[in-house]
Design a protein around this motif. Structure first.
Motif, PDB file in Angstrom:
ATOM      1  N   ALA A   1       0.830  -1.208   0.000  1.00 50.24           N
ATOM      2  CA  ALA A   1       0.000   0.000   0.000  1.00 50.24           C
ATOM      3  C   ALA A   1       0.865   1.259   0.000  1.00 50.24           C
ATOM      4  CB  ALA A   1      -0.928  -0.005   1.210  1.00 50.24           C
ATOM      5  N   THR A   2       1.969   1.225   0.745  1.00 51.69           N
ATOM      6  CA  THR A   2       2.885   2.367   0.782  1.00 51.69           C
ATOM      7  C   THR A   2       3.436   2.662  -0.608  1.00 51.69           C
ATOM      8  OG1 THR A   2       3.516   1.825   3.050  1.00 51.69           O
ATOM      9  CG2 THR A   2       4.990   3.274   1.833  1.00 51.69           C
ATOM     10  N   LEU A   3       3.913   1.591  -1.309  1.00 44.14           N
ATOM     11  CA  LEU A   3       4.482   1.776  -2.646  1.00 44.14           C
ATOM     12  C   LEU A   3       3.452   2.313  -3.628  1.00 44.14           C
ATOM     13  CD1 LEU A   3       6.694  -1.446  -2.947  1.00 44.14           C
ATOM     14  CD2 LEU A   3       7.498   0.928  -2.805  1.00 44.14           C
ATOM     15  N   VAL A   4       2.261   1.720  -3.608  1.00 47.68           N
ATOM     16  CA  VAL A   4       1.220   2.129  -4.564  1.00 47.68           C
ATOM     17  C   VAL A   4       0.831   3.584  -4.347  1.00 47.68           C
ATOM     18  CG1 VAL A   4      -1.172   1.737  -5.276  1.00 47.68           C
ATOM     19  CG2 VAL A   4       0.347  -0.208  -4.885  1.00 47.68           C
ATOM     20  N   THR A   5       0.572   3.942  -3.076  1.00 44.90           N
ATOM     21  CA  THR A   5       0.164   5.327  -2.806  1.00 44.90           C
ATOM     22  C   THR A   5       1.288   6.318  -3.112  1.00 44.90           C
ATOM     23  OG1 THR A   5       0.739   4.933  -0.482  1.00 44.90           O
ATOM     24  CG2 THR A   5      -1.581   4.765  -1.072  1.00 44.90           C
ATOM     25  N   PHE A   6       2.544   5.882  -2.947  1.00 43.40           N
ATOM     26  CA  PHE A   6       3.672   6.772  -3.269  1.00 43.40           C
ATOM     27  C   PHE A   6       3.734   7.050  -4.767  1.00 43.40           C
ATOM     28  CE2 PHE A   6       8.104   7.525  -4.433  1.00 43.40           C
ATOM     29  CZ  PHE A   6       8.420   8.572  -3.584  1.00 43.40           C
TER      30      PHE A   6
ATOM     31  N   VAL B   1       1.166  11.937   1.552  1.00 41.50           N
ATOM     32  CA  VAL B   1       0.721  11.931   2.952  1.00 41.50           C
ATOM     33  C   VAL B   1       0.324  10.506   3.360  1.00 41.50           C
ATOM     34  CG1 VAL B   1      -1.010  12.775   4.585  1.00 41.50           C
ATOM     35  CG2 VAL B   1      -0.029  14.334   2.888  1.00 41.50           C
ATOM     36  N   ASP B   2      -0.483   9.880   2.494  1.00 41.06           N
ATOM     37  CA  ASP B   2      -0.915   8.498   2.775  1.00 41.06           C
ATOM     38  C   ASP B   2       0.289   7.576   2.914  1.00 41.06           C
ATOM     39  OD1 ASP B   2      -3.049   9.996   1.767  1.00 41.06           O
ATOM     40  OD2 ASP B   2      -4.104   8.194   1.104  1.00 41.06           O
ATOM     41  N   ALA B   3       1.188   7.666   1.917  1.00 41.32           N
ATOM     42  CA  ALA B   3       2.351   6.774   1.910  1.00 41.32           C
ATOM     43  C   ALA B   3       3.216   6.991   3.146  1.00 41.32           C
ATOM     44  CB  ALA B   3       3.172   7.000   0.647  1.00 41.32           C
ATOM     45  N   GLY B   4       3.433   8.254   3.516  1.00 38.36           N
ATOM     46  CA  GLY B   4       4.275   8.544   4.668  1.00 38.36           C
ATOM     47  C   GLY B   4       3.706   8.019   5.972  1.00 38.36           C
ATOM     48  N   VAL B   5       2.404   8.181   6.161  1.00 35.53           N
ATOM     49  CA  VAL B   5       1.786   7.716   7.415  1.00 35.53           C
ATOM     50  C   VAL B   5       1.812   6.198   7.502  1.00 35.53           C
ATOM     51  CG1 VAL B   5      -0.350   7.647   8.745  1.00 35.53           C
ATOM     52  CG2 VAL B   5       0.341   9.762   7.632  1.00 35.53           C
ATOM     53  N   ILE B   6       1.490   5.525   6.395  1.00 37.42           N
ATOM     54  CA  ILE B   6       1.503   4.049   6.412  1.00 37.42           C
ATOM     55  C   ILE B   6       2.907   3.533   6.716  1.00 37.42           C
ATOM     56  CG2 ILE B   6       1.116   1.945   5.073  1.00 37.42           C
ATOM     57  CD1 ILE B   6      -0.945   3.500   3.428  1.00 37.42           C
TER      58      ILE B   6
ATOM     59  N   VAL C   1      -7.291   1.179  -5.385  1.00 39.95           N
ATOM     60  CA  VAL C   1      -6.332   1.564  -4.341  1.00 39.95           C
ATOM     61  C   VAL C   1      -7.075   2.117  -3.131  1.00 39.95           C
ATOM     62  CG1 VAL C   1      -4.505   3.203  -3.745  1.00 39.95           C
ATOM     63  CG2 VAL C   1      -4.419   1.971  -5.916  1.00 39.95           C
ATOM     64  N   ALA C   2      -8.107   2.937  -3.387  1.00 41.76           N
ATOM     65  CA  ALA C   2      -8.897   3.486  -2.288  1.00 41.76           C
ATOM     66  C   ALA C   2      -9.516   2.357  -1.461  1.00 41.76           C
ATOM     67  CB  ALA C   2      -9.994   4.400  -2.833  1.00 41.76           C
ATOM     68  N   LEU C   3     -10.018   1.355  -2.162  1.00 44.17           N
ATOM     69  CA  LEU C   3     -10.606   0.217  -1.439  1.00 44.17           C
ATOM     70  C   LEU C   3      -9.555  -0.505  -0.610  1.00 44.17           C
ATOM     71  CD1 LEU C   3     -13.268  -2.256  -2.615  1.00 44.17           C
ATOM     72  CD2 LEU C   3     -11.157  -3.169  -1.692  1.00 44.17           C
ATOM     73  N   ALA C   4      -8.368  -0.734  -1.203  1.00 49.70           N
ATOM     74  CA  ALA C   4      -7.307  -1.448  -0.475  1.00 49.70           C
ATOM     75  C   ALA C   4      -6.872  -0.673   0.755  1.00 49.70           C
ATOM     76  CB  ALA C   4      -6.116  -1.698  -1.404  1.00 49.70           C
ATOM     77  N   VAL C   5      -6.678   0.655   0.585  1.00 52.70           N
ATOM     78  CA  VAL C   5      -6.256   1.475   1.715  1.00 52.70           C
ATOM     79  C   VAL C   5      -7.335   1.491   2.790  1.00 52.70           C
ATOM     80  CG1 VAL C   5      -5.712   3.834   2.451  1.00 52.70           C
ATOM     81  CG2 VAL C   5      -4.695   2.903   0.371  1.00 52.70           C
TER      82      VAL C   5
END
Length: 911
Positions: free
Chosen positions: A73-78, A84-89, A280-284
């Motif tokens: 999830a971190t890689l995909v959101t990055f 912001v999403d990637a950093g928090v995860i 991606v939204a669903l996965a996150v």
């Protein structure tokens, strides 16, 4: 490489031992032989196991399916520039890994601590000269000299000994110091009974001796245990197994939902990029980002609670494992018992007396049996107590806030019994000064002392084995101090009765001698001709702890099977087991392979299949060797039992390592046992295990409460997004908003469940089935129903607000806030998964209310703070929306309570 006959040294004659080792009984080894043997056999040290590198231990923290999901999830959101999403995860993943790494960075030093058991210096005879050398330089064939207070530096076969006694409890589990002898023993003599041997790491408590080194380093009995520790399998804990299985299932479910969302979007003609973003939204949204961190924090809270209850946790998962325990294998000496010999009964002048109190603390009373004269009216009893006090080479001292014995534990028990009767040690030694003595020797089986009396006479006291004392007696003393013919049959009947209770029995005799006698030379020369007067018996045992009896009963009521595994004798082990409640009074020792007490010899004769058949039925194992303890634990685990093993000695370490949870004693335990364990009891008290089990069950309950609370949120968010895709409408929740929901609610709401107090009746229910899933059918049903309610409320409120002219940001803020409100109400439902919320003490966990307040404050900032509106695409809401959301949250709370009530009624009908 080591000399041959490694299992037969105790069976060989002294001549054969020296011949096999090519050593000389008086000269020892010469310089050239020593050099060659040091080259062949190496240093007398125990090899260290290669430690796992720090970088590898850090990487292993990421070896978890749930962590894989978060990293993906971190890689995909990055790559989608959702920084912001990637950093928090990523921050969540790193914090979780760091916590685990710090906990496991305490390197397993069990084998290294075994090195400390080998004395730094050793006195040897080489080239006919006494030398002091480093113990690491010892080689097979060296002649080792032992004296009281020495730590044995290698395994040796004795060829000289004088009153030699060695404390081997750390190695064999035997509570009494081993009396050494030189006689040749049978081939099949058990390790604990090899009286012509001394072993590395044991302590000389009395006497002197010499022995020839037959094994050094890794080849000693202590070294073999080190090897077993290294070979013991590291068992996954029940929580670890369940979380891994749950994470794998969650991984496939989330990936399946994301792929389904992507495929449906394409079928509906949506752009690939837009569809991919929805997936991606669903996965996150579906990933419970807070789960690993909250699991770790919940366990850490359990560690803190345990520390307050005298248990130090060395690995986080040990907290929960105790709650899953189905079998506790407990050592006897020092764990269930006081590890202090105590005289419990005296027989004198035909009368029986009981002594209260335990251990070396001189507090207790001597109580006559029905019809027996009082203490002051029985002169034979007074003689028996005085003999135990002054015919004695040990000292009882008050040190470090407790009474301790300097010398033999048996003699310490005799001193304590005399002090309980009112005798004063200093006065007795002054009134009856010792003139001469014959020390105890294992071949002789008695000790004799000569004393002057206040009347100017000479008095001989004799104490020792019943057989050796009685055959030197012609008469017995009456309660009035007169003599009468010896009644051997009555005395032996008492001995049998006491021995059947697991008591160790010593006999006492005396003889008045002419005033001119000043030594015992004549007695030694003509001892068989002496006609002594029997004065009594003293019977002792290492008694059970009173609190251990209560703790065992509580554990049994909790459905936990208690097994005693000890190096002590079968009769003693069986007697203690009956007193503690592990064995019932009617369970006997003579029922073949189905008996309730098995010895190490019985186990050696069993095949693996026979052991598997009986291991769950047998409650007590006596005279057990270290490798057999390990075998028993493994056999229980083969039956899918979750095994906790307690111990304090070196001999316990391999089994402690193999068990699902190893529990070492903090006061009396060796460093080896502590380092091989998962938990250390600071008070050496079995009752602390009861508290640990209770805390472990509470931790697991709270983890299940958290998982049951968090999953509806993630599943509900996923369902909202999937439904939006199916209907081809705008997403009600953005990925960044889903991440806000997941992280803030997990910290401010879900984490507060970790502070929930224990459920009523937690120690009366049976242990969880080891193979049961982490979530029950009831919990799965609740997760689905609450997820559906969240879907209905959030999606419905989003569409309703849109139809009434609200902006997209307002509608999405409304959907997100509804999740927060419903989760806050549902948090109250989850305080107990089965009991009614309205029967739960509302203020028993103030953290819950603090968490709800903090979450509402954070959500108000999310809604009304401009910078939060920019970051998370939120918008202010009107007061009317709050009324609707609060009403919906209260409705969910009542519906869940109704569902819990229906489940309770269903369970009652089933029962």
């Amino acid at each position: 490489m080591q000399p041959k006959h490694s299992e037969l040294w105790h069976h060989l004659t002294e001549e054969d031992v020296f011949e096999a080792l090519n050593s000389h009984q008086h000269q020892g080894l010469d310089a050239s032989s020593i050099t060659e043997r040091q080259r062949l056999f190496g240093a007398n040290i125990i090899s260290s196991r290669a430690a796992t590198p720090a970088w590898k231990r850090l990487l292993l923290q990421f070896h978890n399916p749930l962590i894989y999901i978060l990293l993906i999830a971190t890689l995909v959101t990055f790559f989608l520039q959702e920084y912001v999403d990637a950093g928090v995860i990523l921050a969540v993943v790193l914090i979780n890994a760091l916590i685990g790494f710090i906990q496991e960075s305490k390197a397993e030093a069990a084998i290294n601590s075994l090195k400390n058991l080998l004395s730094a210096q050793a006195r040897v005879i080489r080239d006919g000269q006494v030398q002091t050398i480093s113990a690491s330089e010892l080689v097979p064939g060296d002649l080792l000299i032992l004296a009281s207070g020495d730590k044995v530096s290698a395994d040796i076969r004795l060829y000289e000994c004088k009153d030699l006694q060695i404390d081997e409890s750390a190695l064999t589990g035997e509570s009494v110091a081993s009396q050494k002898t030189l006689r040749r023993l049978d081939k099949d003599t058990l390790l604990a009974d090899r009286q012509n041997m001394a072993f590395a790491g044991t302590l000389v408590t009395y006497g002197t001796g010499k022995g020839v080194v037959i094994a050094t380093g890794d080849h000693t009995e202590t070294g073999k245990i080190a090897h077993m520790i290294a070979e013991a399998t590291q068992i996954d804990t029940p929580l670890t197994r369940k979380i891994h299985a749950f994470s794998r299932l969650l991984l496939w479910v989330i990936l399946g939902l994301a792929l389904a969302t992507f495929a449906i979007g394409l079928l509906y003609g949506m752009a690939a990029t837009e569809t991919f973003m929805a997936a991606v939204a669903l996965a996150v949204a579906a990933i419970p980002e807070g789960l690993p961190a909250v699991v770790t924090i919940t366990l850490a809270i359990g560690v803190r609670r345990m520390a307050k209850r005298n248990a130090i946790i060395r690995t986080l998962s040990a907290v929960e494992t105790l709650g899953s325990t189905t079998v506790i294998c407990s050592d006897k000496t020092g764990t269930l018992t006081e590890n202090q010999m105590t005289v419990q009964a005296i027989f004198a002048a035909g009368h029986r007396y009981q002594i209260s109190g335990s251990g070396y603390q001189p507090e207790g009373e001597i109580t006559p049996a029905s019809g027996s004269p009082e203490l002051g009216d029985n002169l034979a009893l007074q003689h028996c107590l005085r003999a135990g006090l002054i015919s004695n080479d040990s000292l009882l001292k008050f040190k470090s806030e407790r009474w301790q014995v300097e010398g033999d534990p048996t003699e310490g028990a005799l001193i304590t019994a005399a002090l309980k009767s009112g005798l004063e040690s200093a006065d007795c030694h002054q009134d009856y000064p010792r003139l001469d003595s014959i020390p105890f020797e294992s071949d002789r089986q008695y000790m004799a002392t000569l004393h002057a009396t206040p009347q100017g006479e000479k008095l001989l006291y004799l104490k020792g084995s019943v057989e050796q004392v009685l055959k030197r007696c012609k008469e017995q003393m009456t309660s009035q101090g007169q003599t009468e013919n010896l009644n051997s049959s009555a005395i032996n009947a008492q001995v049998e009765t006491l021995a059947a209770q697991g008591l160790r029995v010593l006999a006492f005799a005396c003889q008045k001698l002419p005033s001119e006698v000043n030594n015992l030379d004549a007695f030694q020369t003509h001892e068989a001709e002496e006609q002594l007067c029997f004065i009594g018996l003293q019977a002792m045992i290492d008694p059970p702890r009173a609190e251990a009896i209560r703790a065992v009963a509580t554990c049994q009521s909790a459905g936990i099977n208690i097994k005693m595994i000890t190096g002590d004798h079968a009769l003693t082990a069986g007697a203690i087991a009956k007193q503690i409640g592990i064995l019932s009074a009617e369970e006997s020792l003579d029922q073949g392979k189905t008996q309730k007490v098995l010895t190490g010899r019985d186990l050696a004769e069993m095949s693996d299949h026979e052991l598997l058949d009986c291991v769950e039925q047998v409650s007590v194992y006596a005279r057990v060797a270290p490798e057999q303890k390990l075998k028993l634990v493994t056999a229980l685990q083969a039956h899918s039992q979750v095994v906790a093993m307690t111990g304090d000695g070196v001999n316990d370490a391999p089994a402690l390592k193999q068990a699902d949870i190893g529990i070492a004693m903090g006061l009396s335990g060796t460093e080896v046992a502590k380092e091989a364990s998962d938990m250390v009891l600071t008070d050496d008290n079995f009752s602390s295990i009861e508290a640990a089990v209770e805390e472990g069950r509470t931790v697991f309950d709270n983890l299940i409460k958290f998982i049951s609370w968090i999953l509806p949120t993630n599943l509900g968010q996923g369902l909202v997004i999937m439904l939006a895709i199916l209907l081809g409408v705008t997403l009600p929740v953005l990925p960044v908003q889903a991440l806000w929901l997941n992280m803030t609610t997990a910290v401010f709401l879900g984490l507060m469940l970790a502070f929930e107090p224990k459920e009523p009746g937690i120690m009366t229910r049976a242990p969880r089935e080891p193979n049961s899933p982490i979530l029950s059918v009831e919990m799965i049903g609740r997760i689905v129903s609450v997820s559906s309610l969240l879907l209905l409320g959030a999606f419905g409120l989003f569409q309703w607000s849109q139809s009434h002219g609200a902006s997209l940001e307002e509608s999405r803020t409304l959907a997100v806030t509804l999740f927060v409100i419903v989760q806050s109400f549902f948090l109250l439902n989850c305080r107990s998964l089965s009991r009614s919320l309205f029967k739960t003490e509302m203020l028993s966990n103030l953290w819950i209310w603090g968490g709800i307040a903090a979450m509402l404050l954070a959500q108000l900032l999310f809604i009304y703070l401009p910078i939060m509106n920019q970051l998370f695409h939120s918008a202010p809401l009107s007061f009317n929306y709050w009324l609707v959301m609060l009403a919906y949250g209260a409705a969910v709370l009542l519906l869940v309570e109704l569902e819990k009530a229906l489940w309770r009624r269903h369970k009652i009908k089933q029962a």
